[in-house]
Write a protein that holds these residues in place. Structure first.
Motif, PDB file in Angstrom:
ATOM      1  N   LEU A  10       0.072  -2.851   1.097  1.00 57.45           N
ATOM      2  CA  LEU A  10       1.011  -2.915   1.783  1.00 57.45           C
ATOM      3  C   LEU A  10       2.115  -1.866   1.491  1.00 57.45           C
ATOM      4  O   LEU A  10       2.500  -0.923   2.000  1.00 57.45           O
ATOM      5  CB  LEU A  10       1.471  -4.082   2.683  1.00 57.45           C
ATOM      6  N   GLY A  11       2.885  -2.428   0.388  1.00 56.01           N
ATOM      7  CA  GLY A  11       3.864  -1.509  -0.185  1.00 56.01           C
ATOM      8  C   GLY A  11       3.530  -0.108  -0.500  1.00 56.01           C
ATOM      9  O   GLY A  11       3.983   0.713  -0.256  1.00 56.01           O
ATOM     10  N   LEU A  12       2.233  -0.191  -1.203  1.00 60.79           N
ATOM     11  CA  LEU A  12       1.556   1.247  -1.643  1.00 60.79           C
ATOM     12  C   LEU A  12       1.387   2.013  -0.343  1.00 60.79           C
ATOM     13  O   LEU A  12       1.955   3.182  -0.287  1.00 60.79           O
ATOM     14  CB  LEU A  12       0.345   0.984  -2.102  1.00 60.79           C
ATOM     15  N   GLU A  13       0.678   1.544   0.439  1.00 64.32           N
ATOM     16  CA  GLU A  13       0.674   2.225   1.911  1.00 64.32           C
ATOM     17  C   GLU A  13       1.878   2.764   2.651  1.00 64.32           C
ATOM     18  O   GLU A  13       2.095   3.752   2.758  1.00 64.32           O
ATOM     19  CB  GLU A  13      -0.657   1.380   2.743  1.00 64.32           C
ATOM     20  N   VAL A  14       2.851   1.844   2.492  1.00 60.99           N
ATOM     21  CA  VAL A  14       4.035   2.349   3.299  1.00 60.99           C
ATOM     22  C   VAL A  14       4.824   3.305   2.459  1.00 60.99           C
ATOM     23  O   VAL A  14       5.247   4.260   3.019  1.00 60.99           O
ATOM     24  CB  VAL A  14       5.303   0.944   3.117  1.00 60.99           C
ATOM     25  N   ARG A  15       4.639   3.269   0.979  1.00 64.32           N
ATOM     26  CA  ARG A  15       5.377   4.332   0.173  1.00 64.32           C
ATOM     27  C   ARG A  15       4.724   5.726   0.638  1.00 64.32           C
ATOM     28  O   ARG A  15       5.281   6.683   0.709  1.00 64.32           O
ATOM     29  CB  ARG A  15       5.242   4.000  -1.094  1.00 64.32           C
ATOM     30  N   ARG A  31       0.736  12.697   6.745  1.00 65.52           N
ATOM     31  CA  ARG A  31      -0.387  13.498   6.770  1.00 65.52           C
ATOM     32  C   ARG A  31      -1.621  13.126   5.796  1.00 65.52           C
ATOM     33  O   ARG A  31      -2.579  12.680   5.804  1.00 65.52           O
ATOM     34  CB  ARG A  31      -0.219  14.888   7.037  1.00 65.52           C
ATOM     35  N   MET A  32      -0.899  13.298   4.503  1.00 61.80           N
ATOM     36  CA  MET A  32      -1.814  13.145   3.518  1.00 61.80           C
ATOM     37  C   MET A  32      -2.264  11.725   3.501  1.00 61.80           C
ATOM     38  O   MET A  32      -3.517  11.360   3.308  1.00 61.80           O
ATOM     39  CB  MET A  32      -0.961  13.565   2.071  1.00 61.80           C
ATOM     40  N   ALA A  33      -1.431  10.723   3.517  1.00 60.57           N
ATOM     41  CA  ALA A  33      -1.712   9.151   3.617  1.00 60.57           C
ATOM     42  C   ALA A  33      -2.812   8.932   4.858  1.00 60.57           C
ATOM     43  O   ALA A  33      -3.835   8.400   4.406  1.00 60.57           O
ATOM     44  CB  ALA A  33      -0.648   8.344   3.918  1.00 60.57           C
ATOM     45  N   ALA A  34      -2.714   9.549   5.806  1.00 59.38           N
ATOM     46  CA  ALA A  34      -3.777   9.586   6.933  1.00 59.38           C
ATOM     47  C   ALA A  34      -5.020  10.082   6.540  1.00 59.38           C
ATOM     48  O   ALA A  34      -6.112   9.585   6.715  1.00 59.38           O
ATOM     49  CB  ALA A  34      -3.221  10.134   8.248  1.00 59.38           C
ATOM     50  N   SER A  35      -4.985  11.206   5.865  1.00 60.79           N
ATOM     51  CA  SER A  35      -6.328  11.730   5.405  1.00 60.79           C
ATOM     52  C   SER A  35      -6.983  10.849   4.285  1.00 60.79           C
ATOM     53  O   SER A  35      -8.251  10.906   3.965  1.00 60.79           O
ATOM     54  CB  SER A  35      -6.032  13.062   4.880  1.00 60.79           C
ATOM     55  N   MET A  36      -5.975   9.953   3.736  1.00 64.96           N
ATOM     56  CA  MET A  36      -6.747   9.114   2.551  1.00 64.96           C
ATOM     57  C   MET A  36      -7.302   7.886   3.401  1.00 64.96           C
ATOM     58  O   MET A  36      -7.451   6.866   2.417  1.00 64.96           O
ATOM     59  CB  MET A  36      -5.566   8.866   1.564  1.00 64.96           C
ATOM     60  N   GLY A  37      -7.097   7.814   4.541  1.00 66.82           N
ATOM     61  CA  GLY A  37      -7.801   6.451   5.328  1.00 66.82           C
ATOM     62  C   GLY A  37      -6.612   5.537   5.581  1.00 66.82           C
ATOM     63  O   GLY A  37      -7.006   4.449   5.980  1.00 66.82           O
ATOM     64  N   ILE A  38      -5.667   5.814   5.216  1.00 69.89           N
ATOM     65  CA  ILE A  38      -4.439   4.837   5.763  1.00 69.89           C
ATOM     66  C   ILE A  38      -4.034   5.322   7.112  1.00 69.89           C
ATOM     67  O   ILE A  38      -3.870   6.343   7.547  1.00 69.89           O
ATOM     68  CB  ILE A  38      -3.288   5.071   5.053  1.00 69.89           C
ATOM     69  N   ASN A  39      -3.864   4.033   8.095  1.00 68.59           N
ATOM     70  CA  ASN A  39      -3.431   4.341   9.330  1.00 68.59           C
ATOM     71  C   ASN A  39      -1.930   4.286   9.597  1.00 68.59           C
ATOM     72  O   ASN A  39      -1.330   3.079   9.488  1.00 68.59           O
ATOM     73  CB  ASN A  39      -4.113   3.021  10.191  1.00 68.59           C
ATOM     74  N   PRO A  40      -1.286   5.157   9.687  1.00 69.90           N
ATOM     75  CA  PRO A  40       0.138   5.302   9.610  1.00 69.90           C
ATOM     76  C   PRO A  40       0.894   4.587  10.759  1.00 69.90           C
ATOM     77  O   PRO A  40       1.739   4.119  10.614  1.00 69.90           O
ATOM     78  CB  PRO A  40       0.578   6.795   9.775  1.00 69.90           C
TER      79      PRO A  40
END
Lengths: 656, 421, 246
Positions: free
Chosen positions: A526-531, A538-547
């Motif tokens: 969770l922390g990793l995804e939050v950061r 956008r980058m996070a979203a493209s890596m499969g994280i649901n912002p």
């Protein structure tokens, strides 16, 4: 019939009591014998003559001796006018007493008080009895009685306690009580020591001692009085000169001192000019001046001068006269509490004590500051997540704290055991505020990302609605959130430094939160995804994280922590619908001062804000409102110099 | 290059400000009609349909409209969400309140001393007044800040100067260090909190939480009934609002308005155009602080009492609420918002609104109004960011001249810009 | 040709990354200069430093005859001193009309009090109209600039730049997103402007740079790699290496 018989029996009994005095008394009991030996001394006790009698009673070792002496002290020992027998008696009414045998406290009966003479020891004698009694108490088998006696002595010490105390120290078996006794003996020696050397030795014993009792014993010794004389005498009890007009002695006080010692003529009291003028009003003139014109001080003074000339008023001392009088005399302080050598010794020891008191007060202040800082940290940590990490400004954060506190209160309504209820309340408060946070994120904040000012306003709307809702449900009065019993009281390190367990608990809780935050942010998925989402959604979203999901969870997490903080703060402060609002500005300040986006910054910010507030309170202890005012002003200035807080984000992102 | 005079643009047709901004004219006309109407219906000057207390409420509402106007200028146009303007409002009230209280107490003290055998000296009068005013906080001497309280002109100057200076110093500090956005809001809120906490102290010299009271009584005019005084204040408030509206319209209509709206939308870009953003923000912040203070100076004599709670941060946030509900970035929006919300608030909290019986629970508006306000505020922020004033956009424009639309912010553009901060 | 801007020994690092490394640069007045370089060469940071947006860690930047040190001035002071900047992404005030945008940029007293009292005179309207003609937006003067097309916004920003009448123009990728005809017009405007002032154009498009027909400075890793005519620099081994990779 039966009642009647009882009545008759009672009447008979009372008659017999009145008419047959003291016949049932055991005149051979050792205590009675002893009292008879000192009979006359007891009956006509005076300070000069009574000591042998008291000593005899004390030394007798008779079990009844203590009781007799207590009764004697309380003026409840009577002596039969004819037989000389001593009895203990209680007055029933004006003429009747109920008498007891001093040896075994058995009731003898009622008697007319005419037959007996009450022993009335004067206050001096009573003091001697009390001192003797102390010895009984100090040697009592029950440790609690001995402690009570020590308490009584330290509350109200007398010279006579000293020998009693010295006698019993050697035989005391309980080491704690023995220590107390020794300390008390030293304290009493300071006050009542036989000679100066003895007192000085006792004073030296308290070098650097932080006890309030030590200072209380020493302070009277260094009492001084200001005196005036043509020439400052060079005796040992005289301290350095004082200049009139300094902080220690104002000119008016100095003059009043001269007046009191008849060294100068008295001043005219304020209002005397006015009073003299009023006394001498004649029609509409005073001293030939129209009353209506006397509306200035100058006019009044000139009219008064005329009165003085005419002998109708005493002249007032002029400024020059006061100056001359003050110049003619020297002012100085004189030790009046103790002989000069003792006073100086006490002065030196006190100075040493004051230094270490200041040191310890600083330590105590630091503890206070730390505990206030932990409260601010608790209040701010949720905000550090929602504001610091997500950049969402949540004005309803304070209301989440309040919700947590009310959750704790409601849990206590259902679970009366305080320990259990707090343990239940913490996860429940987290759940309640987590849900509230998620709901708010879904319904409000999600639509306002990147519009921070509007987020501020919308969450403020939520804030006032929640506050009023709490008022409607729980009412406006404060609700109790009681801490478990094991959190009552405080950890006392010495007479100056102490900290309540609840504050320690809050401090520990703050540390736990800090650890929790670090673990969640740095060690979990969770922390990793939050950061990731924080840095580049956008980058996070493209890596499969649901912002969306991450934002929701982060916000819920921050709000949940606010809820737990609410339980903690509720234990320490009162639970009201406005409690959140009390912390919101300070919480924001903490986050902003510390530096947004960094939990260590929040920690430092809380420390700074807490220390500042306590520090200012210490400078101006009467006024916590002023402390808060100045603290906020300081923060506003602080932000001038470090606009990004103590720990600023560096790099290109920060420059943008 | 072509001859430029032949290209003289059609937008620059020489037209007076009023006709270019018809809303100003309409507003002034509405205000005049309103004032006239209330006067005619009042107890003091007219047929007595409107009670004096309601006239006061209306007068106070006009003052709130004025401070909302200031808030709109600083927030809606310049983008500074100040949570401190009600503090300036309060300072204005305190400044005038000091004179009102001093002068009235002076009359009372002089009357009571007239019976004394000797005529009073100035010092005795001053001591008497001090005892009367500060007895409640256990003091009997005038604090230094009351040095000017005896003089109406000086206190009137203080109404303008004190908040102006405070805004100038605070703004200079804040803008100089480039504190913007929510940080600035929090900072202004902190300033407001500091001020109200300071005033709550008994030794602040302004009677602590007792505040100043009896302000509705004008010194020396005891013979004039409140019904008349209330109308005087209504007129004064209406005049102040009208002048304030003209001033604000003048400020935002020209190039200055262009610059401050540009600062709101992208302040970095404005810097590269060579404008000193800090100086403009400071100008607007200070100007609006002074307007707010004038509004406060007119409000509190009608309210009768001022205390530090009036300055608490929540009041300033409510001010932002009014402007947001009315529609920021347009002057009439602020006025509509302030008037609408404060009057509706009065109606609900005054107990006039009928309770709603749901069978199992009776909704008492005195308790539930704040909840409703909070939620409707969220709703406005979410669904109607233009506020009530946005309804005006639905009215088809009389001419295809789109220049008039500049009164409102372009929403999509604004959002993009804010996203960069 | 006098030296208008002299930058010497400027360095700036972000978190240890040296964006600008001991960079020295000079430009005279009037002069046209193209600055090229691969991504991350420090072109934008270079402009940020000159315009006061970023403070360098060390170095000097001297401007004009009076040798003003740009490093101690604020953005607005630098702009008032005569340095205008056009951003890569067109940033115009979308909420306001084209005329308002130009009027704001027009070289006038910038102090709040003067601006408050300012009411456009005939000359000002004429100046705005002339600029609008130059950038081809005469018909759009009344429109909100937010309604303009991307290209038109670029034009408007160039127009605002010209309205400031700066001595040094910093233009970041002016031709991005323009049609060939629009590019040509942009070239004309820049060449025209460079007759009386210094113009620095940052551009990726070699064709556009060639058309400017001016001295070229190649930036790489925060410092000047090569300087000279376009033909000269494109023949340089190191430049080829940087652009084409090893």
């Amino acid at each position: 019939m039966r009642h009647f018989l009882i009545l008759i029996w009672m009447v008979a009994l009372s008659f017999s009591a009145l008419t047959v005095p003291a016949m049932a008394q055991n005149m051979d009991a050792p205590i009675q014998q002893l009292m008879q030996t000192h009979g006359d001394a007891l009956a006509k006790a005076s300070r000069k003559t009574i000591q042998p009698a008291i000593d005899a009673l004390t030394a007798s070792g008779l079990p009844a001796a203590q009781n007799v002496m207590e009764r004697w002290q309380a003026k409840e020992v009577w002596r039969h006018k004819d037989t000389g027998a001593f009895v203990i008696a209680e007055e029933i009414d004006r003429d009747t007493i109920r008498i007891f045998d001093p040896s075994d406290r058995s009731e003898i009966g009622e008697a007319e008080d005419k037959a007996y003479k009450q022993l009335k020891p004067n206050s001096g004698v009573r003091g001697m009895i009390a001192a003797a009694l102390v010895k009984f108490q100090l040697t009592d088998a029950d440790a609690r009685v001995r402690v009570t006696a020590l308490d009584a002595i330290s509350r109200d010490p007398e010279a006579s306690h000293l020998p009693a105390l010295r006698d019993v120290i050697a035989t005391e078996s309980d080491p704690d009580i023995a220590t107390r006794m020794t300390r008390l003996e030293r304290l009493l020696t300071i006050q009542f020591g036989a000679d100066d050397a003895e007192r000085i030795a006792a004073i030296a014993h308290f070098e650097g001692d932080l006890g309030v009792d030590a200072r209380a014993a020493l302070n009277p010794l260094v009492t001084t009085r200001v005196q005036a004389a043509q020439e400052r005498p060079d005796t040992p009890d005289v301290l350095g000169p004082i200049t009139p007009g300094s902080d220690a002695l104002s000119r008016m006080d100095a003059y009043a001192l001269l007046v009191a010692e008849n060294l100068a003529p008295p001043l005219i009291p304020p209002g005397e000019v006015r009073a003299a003028l009023i006394r001498n009003i004649d029609g509409d003139t005073v001293a030939g001046v129209q009353v209506a014109t006397l509306s200035t001080d100058a006019a009044r003074n000139s009219a008064f001068a005329t009165l003085v000339e005419q002998g109708l008023a005493e002249p007032a001392a002029t400024v020059q006269e006061i100056d001359t009088a003050l110049d003619a005399f020297q002012f100085f302080e004189v030790y009046i509490g103790a002989p000069p050598t003792v006073a100086r010794a006490a002065h030196d020891v006190l100075r040493g004590i004051e230094a270490s008191v200041a040191l310890n007060q600083t330590a105590d202040l630091a503890l206070d500051a730390v505990s206030l800082a932990s409260i601010y940290f608790l209040a701010a940590i949720g905000l550090a997540i929602t504001f610091g990490v997500m950049g969402v400004i949540n004005m309803a954060h304070g209301e989440f704290i309040m919700m947590g506190a009310y959750t704790g209160y409601v849990v206590q309504l259902f679970v009366p055991d305080h320990t259990l209820s707090i343990l239940l309340a913490i996860p429940l408060a987290f759940m309640v505020t987590f849900a509230a946070g998620v709901a708010m994120e879904r319904l409000v904040i999600r639509w306002l990302y990147h519009r921070p000012l509007e987020t501020l306003l919308a969450t403020f709307g939520v804030s006032i609605a929640l506050q009023q809702l709490a008022k409607n449900i729980f009412g406006t009065q404060a609700r109790p959130l009681t801490a478990p019993g094991w959190l009552d009281g405080s950890m006392v390190i010495n007479d100056i430094v102490s900290i309540s367990y609840i504050r320690i608990a809050i401090f520990i809780l703050a540390l736990v939160f800090l650890a929790l935050f670090l673990i969640v942010m740095n060690r979990t998925r969770l922390g990793l995804e939050v950061r990731a989402v924080t840095q580049n959604p956008r980058m996070a979203a493209s890596m499969g994280i649901n912002p969306d999901r991450i934002n929701m969870l982060t916000f819920g997490f921050g709000s949940g922590i606010a809820g737990i903080a609410g339980v903690a703060i509720g234990l320490y402060a009162k639970v009201t619908s406005e409690m959140g609002a009390d912390y919101i500005v300070q919480s924001f300040m903490t986050v902003v001062v510390g530096g947004v986006g960094n939990i260590w910054g929040t920690l430092l910010g809380a420390t700074l804000v807490g220390t500042m507030q306590k520090g200012i309170e210490w400078l101006n202890p009467s006024n916590t409102l002023a402390a808060q005012t100045y603290m906020i002003l300081f923060i506003i200035l602080f932000i001038q110099f470090r606009p990004r807080g103590i720990i600023a984000l560096k790099g290109r992102a920060a420059e943008a | 290059m072509t001859d430029t005079t032949s290209l003289f643009p059609k937008y620059a047709k020489s037209r007076p400000v009023i006709t270019r901004h018809p809303s100003v004219l309409i507003f002034i006309a509405c205000l005049a009609l309103f004032t006239l109407g209330v006067t005619i219906l009042s107890e003091g000057f007219g047929i007595g349909v409107i009670s004096t207390s309601f006239v006061k409420t209306l007068g106070k509402t006009l003052c709130l409209c004025l401070v909302a106007l200031a808030m709109d200028l600083v927030w809606g146009y310049c983008g500074i969400l100040s949570l401190g303007h009600m503090a300036f409002f309060g300072i204005g009230g305190y400044a005038i309140g000091m004179w009102l209280m001093y002068a009235r107490t002076e009359i009372i003290v002089v009357q009571s001393l007239a019976a004394a055998p000797l005529p009073p000296t100035p010092q005795e009068i001053s001591d008497g007044i001090a005892t009367q005013i500060f007895g409640v906080v256990g003091a009997s001497e005038f604090p230094p800040i009351w040095a000017l309280a005896h003089s109406l002109p000086l206190q009137l100057a203080a109404v303008v100067v004190v908040p102006g200076l405070l805004a100038l110093i605070f703004g200079w500090l804040a803008f100089r260090s480039r504190v913007t956005g929510v940080y600035l809001s929090i900072l202004t809120q902190a300033m407001t909190l500091a001020l109200s906490l300071y005033l709550f102290q008994n030794d602040s010299g302004l009677r602590g939480n007792n505040g100043l009271s009896g302000l509705q009584n004008l010194p020396g005019l005891d013979a004039v009934p409140q019904s008349v005084v209330s109308i005087w204040f209504l007129w004064a408030s209406a005049l102040a609002l009208g002048l304030g509206y003209l001033l604000c319209a003048w400020v935002v209509s020209g190039k200055f308005g262009s610059v401050i709206r540009a600062i709101r939308d992208d302040e970095a870009r404005v810097r590269f155009l060579g404008y000193s953003v800090e100086a403009y923000k400071l100008t607007v912040f200070t100007l609006t602080a002074v307007i707010a203070a004038v509004a406060g100076a007119l409000y509190y004599p009608q309210a009768g009492i001022i205390n530090p709670a009036e300055i608490a941060p929540i009041a300033s946030i409510y001010l932002a609420v009014w402007v947001a509900i009315g529609g920021r970035g347009r002057l009439y929006g602020a006025v509509i918002g302030a008037a609408f919300v404060s009057l509706v608030s009065t109606w609900f909290t005054g107990g006039q609104a009928p309770d709603v019986n749901l069978g199992f629970y009776t909704i008492s508006w005195v308790d539930w109004w704040t909840v409703l306000l909070g939620l409707s505020f969220v709703a406005v922020t979410l669904f109607a960011p233009k506020g009530i004033g946005g309804l005006m956009d639905l009215v088809p424009a009389g001419t295809p001249d789109r220049h008039g639309a500049a009164l409102g912010p372009d929403d999509s553009a604004l959002r993009e810009k804010e996203a960069d901060k | 040709m006098n030296t208008l801007l002299e930058v010497s020994g400027v360095s700036k690092s972000f978190d240890g990354f040296k964006a600008i490394n001991n960079l020295s640069f000079q430009i005279g007045e009037p002069e046209m200069r193209a600055v090229i370089g691969p991504n991350g060469a420090g072109k934008t940071t270079f402009m940020d430093i000159i315009t006061g947006k970023t403070r360098p860690d060390e170095g000097r930047a001297i401007f004009g005859e009076k040798s003003m040190s740009l490093l101690s001035m604020t953005e607005s002071q630098i702009a008032q001193a005569g340095i205008g900047r056009k951003f890569q992404r067109p940033t115009v005030f979308e909420d306001q009309s084209v005329a308002d945008n130009l009027m704001m940029a027009l070289k006038k007293d910038r102090s709040p009090w003067a601006v408050l009292r300012f009411r456009p005179a005939r000359d000002d309207h004429a100046a705005v109209a002339r600029l609008a003609d130059e950038i081809g937006l005469t018909d759009q003067l009344d429109r909100k600039s937010g309604e303009l097309s991307h290209g038109q916004k670029q034009w408007l920003e160039i127009g605002m730049l010209l309205a400031q009448d700066p001595r040094l123009l910093l233009v970041d990728e002016p031709a991005a997103g323009m049609t060939p005809a629009e590019r040509e017009h942009t070239t004309d405007i820049l060449v025209q402007a460079a007759k009386t002032r210094a113009v620095v154009v940052v551009e990726h498009d070699m064709e556009f740079v060639r058309r400017l027909n001016c001295k070229v400075t190649v930036l790489h890793e925060g410092s000047v790699l090569a300087e000279g005519s376009l033909d000269h620099v494109t023949a340089d081994e190191r430049v080829i290496e940087v652009y084409l990779g090893r």
